[in-house]
Write an enzyme that holds these catalytic residues in place. Structure first.
Site, PDB file in Angstrom:
ATOM      1  N   SER A 120     -30.889  10.972 -62.190  1.00 31.55           N
ATOM      2  CA  SER A 120     -31.854  11.532 -61.242  1.00 31.55           C
ATOM      3  C   SER A 120     -31.488  12.951 -60.846  1.00 31.55           C
ATOM      4  CB  SER A 120     -31.840  10.640 -60.000  1.00 31.55           C
ATOM      5  OG  SER A 120     -32.513  11.264 -58.939  1.00 31.55           O
ATOM      6  N   TYR A 144     -27.510   7.234 -52.782  1.00 32.90           N
ATOM      7  CA  TYR A 144     -28.279   6.978 -54.004  1.00 32.90           C
ATOM      8  C   TYR A 144     -27.864   7.970 -55.105  1.00 32.90           C
ATOM      9  CZ  TYR A 144     -32.160   7.273 -57.318  1.00 32.90           C
ATOM     10  OH  TYR A 144     -32.898   7.337 -58.471  1.00 32.90           O
ATOM     11  N   LYS A 148     -25.742   7.380 -58.768  1.00 28.98           N
ATOM     12  CA  LYS A 148     -26.233   7.807 -60.093  1.00 28.98           C
ATOM     13  C   LYS A 148     -25.190   8.696 -60.786  1.00 28.98           C
ATOM     14  CE  LYS A 148     -30.152   5.755 -60.439  1.00 28.98           C
ATOM     15  NZ  LYS A 148     -30.564   4.927 -61.576  1.00 28.98           N
TER      16      LYS A 148
HETATM   17  N1  LIG Z   1     -39.466   6.793 -59.758  1.00 31.94           N
HETATM   18  C1  LIG Z   1     -38.854   7.993 -59.785  1.00 31.94           C
HETATM   19  O1  LIG Z   1     -39.438   9.021 -59.442  1.00 31.94           O
HETATM   20  C2  LIG Z   1     -37.413   8.108 -60.269  1.00 31.94           C
HETATM   21  C3  LIG Z   1     -36.794   9.366 -60.258  1.00 31.94           C
HETATM   22  C4  LIG Z   1     -35.467   9.481 -60.726  1.00 31.94           C
HETATM   23  C5  LIG Z   1     -34.810   8.365 -61.211  1.00 31.94           C
HETATM   24  N2  LIG Z   1     -35.438   7.157 -61.193  1.00 31.94           N
HETATM   25  C6  LIG Z   1     -34.694   5.987 -61.715  1.00 31.94           C
HETATM   26  O2  LIG Z   1     -35.516   5.306 -62.651  1.00 31.94           O
HETATM   27  C7  LIG Z   1     -35.232   3.911 -62.638  1.00 31.94           C
HETATM   28  C8  LIG Z   1     -36.515   3.109 -62.490  1.00 31.94           C
HETATM   29  O3  LIG Z   1     -37.175   3.474 -61.286  1.00 31.94           O
HETATM   30  P1  LIG Z   1     -38.554   2.812 -60.849  1.00 31.94           P
HETATM   31  O4  LIG Z   1     -39.273   3.820 -60.010  1.00 31.94           O
HETATM   32  O5  LIG Z   1     -39.241   2.215 -62.013  1.00 31.94           O
HETATM   33  O6  LIG Z   1     -38.023   1.656 -59.861  1.00 31.94           O
HETATM   34  P2  LIG Z   1     -38.537   0.143 -59.691  1.00 31.94           P
HETATM   35  O7  LIG Z   1     -37.958  -0.349 -58.388  1.00 31.94           O
HETATM   36  O8  LIG Z   1     -40.013   0.061 -59.873  1.00 31.94           O
HETATM   37  O9  LIG Z   1     -37.829  -0.626 -60.896  1.00 31.94           O
HETATM   38  C9  LIG Z   1     -36.499  -1.070 -60.871  1.00 31.94           C
HETATM   39  C10 LIG Z   1     -36.467  -2.442 -61.527  1.00 31.94           C
HETATM   40  O10 LIG Z   1     -35.103  -2.885 -61.626  1.00 31.94           O
HETATM   41  C11 LIG Z   1     -35.002  -4.237 -61.214  1.00 31.94           C
HETATM   42  N3  LIG Z   1     -33.628  -4.425 -60.710  1.00 31.94           N
HETATM   43  C12 LIG Z   1     -33.015  -3.773 -59.693  1.00 31.94           C
HETATM   44  N4  LIG Z   1     -31.756  -4.193 -59.557  1.00 31.94           N
HETATM   45  C13 LIG Z   1     -31.528  -5.130 -60.523  1.00 31.94           C
HETATM   46  C14 LIG Z   1     -30.410  -5.937 -60.906  1.00 31.94           C
HETATM   47  N5  LIG Z   1     -29.241  -5.888 -60.250  1.00 31.94           N
HETATM   48  N6  LIG Z   1     -30.544  -6.770 -61.962  1.00 31.94           N
HETATM   49  C15 LIG Z   1     -31.725  -6.861 -62.639  1.00 31.94           C
HETATM   50  N7  LIG Z   1     -32.817  -6.119 -62.317  1.00 31.94           N
HETATM   51  C16 LIG Z   1     -32.722  -5.281 -61.270  1.00 31.94           C
HETATM   52  C17 LIG Z   1     -36.088  -4.399 -60.157  1.00 31.94           C
HETATM   53  O11 LIG Z   1     -36.511  -5.736 -59.985  1.00 31.94           O
HETATM   54  C18 LIG Z   1     -37.216  -3.516 -60.745  1.00 31.94           C
HETATM   55  O12 LIG Z   1     -38.050  -4.254 -61.613  1.00 31.94           O
HETATM   56  C19 LIG Z   1     -34.222   3.700 -61.505  1.00 31.94           C
HETATM   57  O13 LIG Z   1     -32.922   3.664 -62.077  1.00 31.94           O
HETATM   58  C20 LIG Z   1     -34.379   4.939 -60.649  1.00 31.94           C
HETATM   59  O14 LIG Z   1     -33.194   5.251 -59.948  1.00 31.94           O
HETATM   60  C21 LIG Z   1     -36.716   6.993 -60.735  1.00 31.94           C
END
Ligand SMILES: NC(=O)c1ccc[n+]([C@@H]2O[C@H](COP(=O)([O-])OP(=O)(O)OC[C@H]3O[C@@H](n4cnc5c(N)ncnc54)[C@H](O)[C@@H]3O)[C@@H](O)[C@H]2O)c1
Length: 331
Positions: A120, A144, A148
């Site tokens: 991120s 957070y 990462k």
């Molecule tokens: N959305 C953004 O703008 C953004 C920006 C930078 C980084 N990210 C990273 O991208 C990734 C996905 O983000 P997202 O927005 O799709 O989030 P999200 O919450 O929609 O998806 C995360 C998924 O991981 C699953 N999960 C969490 N912990 C778990 C565990 N211990 N075991 C099994 N499953 C688990 C959750 O049930 C969920 O389905 C994350 O790592 C997040 O940090 C997202």
């Protein structure tokens, strides 16, 4: 194009992971989703079988990777709320760092060859300069972002010992939805600006709170870099191809390379929906930098990454369509 083995998508029931599964299915790649459904939803897992597991169940995870013949992991599963990470840092170290350690242990045991980590722009903290390159100092300002950064380092250390190729992809603000309206952004609680703006416009939520109207930016509101989720997923597919063809490792920013202010988003939503968005200008949030914009020239040069759908109008049109379709299905 079919890869040699199965791709494990951790977090495949979540927003970005489900879009990744859709794109992998379009390329006829075999996948398996590992998700504990803590924030994801079962009905977003449609293109691959679901192994309902927590990442920290190392044995069951290892067995799943071996049984499905996994040679590649796209690791999206994490806790991803900045505010919650400040109020409950233990949860973030346990889930994000503990989950990553368990996953890498399972990957080593199962002989996984290729690993892609969702990192991120939060790892950069408050950058001295924008646009932000991959060489910009990483000084996260919340747990957070720290988790990462630890995951990045853990991957570098462990992959070096296990002959695994990896890509660290640092996302900026991921937004929009698949153009067909099959999936949508879904976070609970929703904290992301574009869904909140759409809810406010539809009268489904309170007035949109814009944090800070007195930044040193053209309209006084914060500037962020929004990348369409379909472009972001395409970046993953390009990274996989690159690693499979050439091996080695990658660390890349994935964004649109363009800054958009909060109030520009409000204006674009009003234009596209032809409705006013009630806005309340709230005080600045501690630690919110005025501008975070990616320099994506490395992803362009190395992968040929072109964020084609990341124009603001396309992002908002796709997001609005996905919310409207979901509302229509609900009635
Ligand atoms: N959305 C953004 O703008 C953004 C920006 C930078 C980084 N990210 C990273 O991208 C990734 C996905 O983000 P997202 O927005 O799709 O989030 P999200 O919450 O929609 O998806 C995360 C998924 O991981 C699953 N999960 C969490 N912990 C778990 C565990 N211990 N075991 C099994 N499953 C688990 C959750 O049930 C969920 O389905 C994350 O790592 C997040 O940090 C997202």
């Amino acid at each position: 194009m079919t890869g040699p083995g199965t791709i494990c998508v951790t977090g495949g029931a979540g927003y970005i992971g489900s879009h990744a599964c859709l794109a992998l299915a379009a390329q006829k790649r075999k996948a398996v989703v590992v998700d504990n459904l803590s924030t994801g939803s079962r009905d977003a897992v449609r293109w691959a079988p679901l192994a309902k597991l927590d990442l920290r169940q190392t044995e069951a995870l290892t067995e799943t990777l071996i049984r499905h013949g996994v040679d590649t992991v796209l690791h999206f599963a994490a806790s991803a709320y900045v505010g919650e990470s400040v109020s409950n840092p233990q949860k973030y170290y346990d889930n994000n760092v503990g989950g990553m350690l368990s996953l890498l242990t399972a990957c080593a045991a199962a002989g996984v060859k290729t690993f892609v980590l969702s990192s991120s722009c939060a790892t950069y903290g408050v950058p001295e300069r924008v646009p932000i390159t991959e060489a910009t100092a990483q000084r996260p300002i919340n747990p957070y972002g720290t988790t990462k950064l630890i995951c990045e380092q853990m991957l570098k250390d462990i992959a070096g010992q296990t002959a695994m190729s990896y890509a660290i992809l640092r996302y900026f603000n991921v937004a929009g939805a698949d153009g067909s309206g099959t999936l949508r952004e879904r976070h609970d609680p929703e904290t992301h600006l574009i869904p909140l703006t759409l809810f406010a416009a539809a009268g489904q939520g309170p007035a949109l709170r814009v944090f800070g109207g007195d930044y040193d930016t053209p309209d006084g509101s914060c500037i962020r870099d929004y990348v369409h989720v379909s472009d972001l997923v395409q970046g993953h597919l390009l990274a996989l191809e690159h690693l499979r063809a050439r091996g080695g490792n990658l660390t890349l920013n994935l964004g649109s390379g363009r800054g958009t202010s909060n109030l520009e988003i409000v204006g674009m939503v009003e234009r596209i929906l032809n409705r006013p968005v009630p806005v309340q200008i709230a005080p600045r949030r501690a630690g919110d930098p005025p501008a975070l914009v990616a320099d994506i020239s490395r992803a362009k040069d190395v992968l040929g990454f072109v964020p084609r759908r990341s124009g603001l109008a396309t992002i908002i049109t796709d997001a609005a369509r996905s919310f409207a379709l979901e509302a229509a299905h609900a009635h």
